[in-house]
Design a protein around this motif. Structure first.
Motif, mmCIF file in Angstrom:
data_model
loop_
_atom_site.group_PDB
_atom_site.id
_atom_site.type_symbol
_atom_site.label_atom_id
_atom_site.label_comp_id
_atom_site.label_asym_id
_atom_site.label_seq_id
_atom_site.Cartn_x
_atom_site.Cartn_y
_atom_site.Cartn_z
ATOM 1 N N CYS A 115 -6.385 1.465 14.235
ATOM 2 C CA CYS A 115 -6.836 0.059 13.916
ATOM 3 C C CYS A 115 -6.942 -0.744 15.269
ATOM 4 C CB CYS A 115 -5.552 -0.513 12.881
ATOM 5 S SG CYS A 115 -6.041 -2.171 12.672
ATOM 6 N N ILE A 116 -8.032 -1.580 15.504
ATOM 7 C CA ILE A 116 -8.276 -2.497 16.325
ATOM 8 C C ILE A 116 -7.848 -3.801 16.006
ATOM 9 C CG2 ILE A 116 -9.418 -0.794 17.715
ATOM 10 C CD1 ILE A 116 -11.791 -2.319 16.693
ATOM 11 N N PHE A 117 -7.188 -4.076 14.933
ATOM 12 C CA PHE A 117 -6.891 -5.441 14.548
ATOM 13 C C PHE A 117 -8.136 -6.536 14.655
ATOM 14 C CE2 PHE A 117 -2.584 -4.328 16.240
ATOM 15 C CZ PHE A 117 -2.300 -3.468 15.280
ATOM 16 N N CYS A 118 -9.072 -5.761 14.599
ATOM 17 C CA CYS A 118 -10.522 -6.811 14.527
ATOM 18 C C CYS A 118 -10.600 -7.855 13.241
ATOM 19 C CB CYS A 118 -11.728 -5.882 14.628
ATOM 20 S SG CYS A 118 -11.988 -5.006 13.032
ATOM 21 N N GLY A 119 -10.033 -7.244 12.183
ATOM 22 C CA GLY A 119 -10.084 -8.403 10.998
ATOM 23 C C GLY A 119 -11.112 -8.189 10.186
ATOM 24 N N HIS A 120 -12.170 -7.403 10.471
ATOM 25 C CA HIS A 120 -13.338 -7.191 9.645
ATOM 26 C C HIS A 120 -12.857 -6.834 8.187
ATOM 27 C CE1 HIS A 120 -16.078 -7.646 12.601
ATOM 28 N NE2 HIS A 120 -16.100 -6.408 13.066
ATOM 29 N N CYS A 121 -11.717 -6.084 7.868
ATOM 30 C CA CYS A 121 -11.472 -5.655 6.405
ATOM 31 C C CYS A 121 -11.081 -6.916 5.655
ATOM 32 C CB CYS A 121 -10.294 -4.575 6.476
ATOM 33 S SG CYS A 121 -8.941 -5.167 7.623
ATOM 34 N N CYS A 157 -14.591 -0.948 8.005
ATOM 35 C CA CYS A 157 -13.740 -0.576 9.000
ATOM 36 C C CYS A 157 -14.492 0.140 10.259
ATOM 37 C CB CYS A 157 -12.470 0.074 8.859
ATOM 38 S SG CYS A 157 -11.684 0.500 9.982
ATOM 39 N N PRO A 158 -14.542 -0.315 11.360
ATOM 40 C CA PRO A 158 -15.438 0.392 12.297
ATOM 41 C C PRO A 158 -14.709 1.613 13.101
ATOM 42 C CG PRO A 158 -14.606 -1.528 13.628
ATOM 43 C CD PRO A 158 -13.931 -1.740 12.095
ATOM 44 N N VAL A 159 -13.709 1.912 12.665
ATOM 45 C CA VAL A 159 -12.733 3.174 13.192
ATOM 46 C C VAL A 159 -12.187 3.763 12.117
ATOM 47 C CG1 VAL A 159 -12.185 1.958 15.512
ATOM 48 C CG2 VAL A 159 -10.614 1.448 13.805
ATOM 49 N N VAL A 165 -2.598 -6.005 10.335
ATOM 50 C CA VAL A 165 -3.249 -6.371 9.096
ATOM 51 C C VAL A 165 -2.216 -5.558 7.968
ATOM 52 C CG1 VAL A 165 -5.729 -6.793 9.556
ATOM 53 C CG2 VAL A 165 -4.952 -4.354 9.203
ATOM 54 N N ILE A 193 -3.160 1.800 6.073
ATOM 55 C CA ILE A 193 -3.952 1.550 7.419
ATOM 56 C C ILE A 193 -3.050 2.306 8.600
ATOM 57 C CG2 ILE A 193 -4.235 -0.236 9.201
ATOM 58 C CD1 ILE A 193 -4.199 -1.996 6.678
ATOM 59 N N ALA A 237 -9.812 3.395 9.955
ATOM 60 C CA ALA A 237 -8.529 3.434 9.779
ATOM 61 C C ALA A 237 -8.025 2.980 8.608
ATOM 62 C CB ALA A 237 -8.027 2.223 10.840
ATOM 63 N N ILE A 238 -8.790 2.543 7.512
ATOM 64 C CA ILE A 238 -8.375 2.469 6.089
ATOM 65 C C ILE A 238 -8.610 3.755 5.276
ATOM 66 C CG2 ILE A 238 -8.324 1.061 4.049
ATOM 67 C CD1 ILE A 238 -9.329 -1.166 6.082
HETATM 68 S S1 SF4 Z 1 -8.494 -4.791 11.322
HETATM 69 FE FE1 SF4 Z 1 -10.532 -3.729 11.829
HETATM 70 S S2 SF4 Z 1 -9.741 -1.710 12.721
HETATM 71 FE FE2 SF4 Z 1 -7.900 -2.438 11.617
HETATM 72 S S3 SF4 Z 1 -7.983 -1.604 9.576
HETATM 73 FE FE3 SF4 Z 1 -9.140 -3.717 9.487
HETATM 74 S S4 SF4 Z 1 -11.341 -3.164 9.772
HETATM 75 FE FE4 SF4 Z 1 -10.074 -1.388 10.320
#
Ligand code: SF4
Ligand code: SF4
Length: 245
Positions: A67-73, A48-50, A31, A62, A52-53
């Motif tokens: 980052c787990i690349f989940c895409g929530h952000c 962000c669940p971890v 991301v 980031i 990372a931001i």
């Molecule tokens: S992709 Fe997921 S883990 Fe990575 S910065 Fe965005 S919210 Fe956080």
């Protein structure tokens, strides 16, 4: 015999060249912050669940190791301030993103080692997704052996320790003993967000932390899990580090 030849001709070459690999259409890669579109609302950081931001020097940063690349952000940002790319060449030495490393893996292994590169894998507590991607390196598509790289059963025969998973309390001793058993000069590669960042499953009694909290790490390969091509990119960087020793 004729049937085997017919099958070979019909199937053709399935093995992918590293430098020809492109991300799958739906691959979740790095991301990227689009600074010009960011309004500093921090909704992405809150989602962000971890964790990372973070904000550093007036811009969002980031931590790719975490980052787990989940895409929530990306989903949370209404202004397009963060975009998800297919970029997988994210392996880093000492926390900095590296430039794409290019071609010639087999040639470089021979020039640095004069023989094959031997890897010993330790699963320190992963969900096994990283291990599946790592195993895929040995299938006919990625064909890790074409580069002169192989996995070995004994750490005494290894040049590199490849660690997956956050380090769990139960596997700490196994990790430390395996690390000690690898002869010097040895390399350690932390594979995936758990091993590289240690934050994927939070803080619990069962978790000791990222690999670097227990043994020195030379190469970080971000991703959850990282693609096989991302692992190959990390191996290229590992050879650079080995040639410095
Ligand atoms: S992709 Fe997921 S883990 Fe990575 S910065 Fe965005 S919210 Fe956080
Ligand atoms: S980084 Fe992701 S895929 Fe790899 S072990 Fe941890 S949770 Fe599983």
């Amino acid at each position: 015999m004729i049937n085997i030849l017919r099958k070979i001709l019909y199937t053709g070459t399935v093995t992918e060249r590293y430098d020809a690999a492109s991300p799958a259409p739906r691959a979740r890669g790095a991301v990227m912050v689009q600074a010009s579109a960011c309004t500093d609302c921090r909704r992405c950081a809150a989602a962000c669940p971890v964790g990372a931001i973070t904000r550093q020097d007036d811009h969002l940063t980031i931590d790719y190791n975490t980052c787990i690349f989940c895409g929530h952000c990306v989903e949370q940002c209404e202004h397009g301030g963060i975009k998800q790319s297919g970029e997988y060449r994210l392996a880093s030495l000492a926390g900095q993103l590296a430039e794409p490393a290019g071609q010639g893996l087999r040639h470089r292994i021979l020039s640095v080692l004069g023989r094959s590169l031997q890897i010993r894998h330790v699963d320190a507590g992963s969900c096994n997704a990283c291990d599946f991607e790592m195993n895929a390196l040995s299938n006919p598509l990625y064909d890790l052996q074409q580069y002169g790289i192989d996995f070995v059963a004994s750490p005494r025969h290894a040049d590199m320790l490849m660690v997956t998973g956050v380090v769990t309390r139960n596997l700490t001793q196994a990790l430390l003993m395996t690390y000690e058993a690898v002869p010097k000069p040895k390399l350690v590669m932390a594979v995936g967000a758990c091993a590289a960042g240690g934050a994927t499953f939070g803080q619990t009694y069962a978790i000791r932390g990222a690999v670097n909290d227990l043994v020195p790490v030379d190469i970080y390969v971000p991703g959850c899990p990282p693609k096989p091509q991302a692992l190959l990119h990390g191996l290229l960087l590992a050879l650079d580090r080995l040639s410095e020793r």
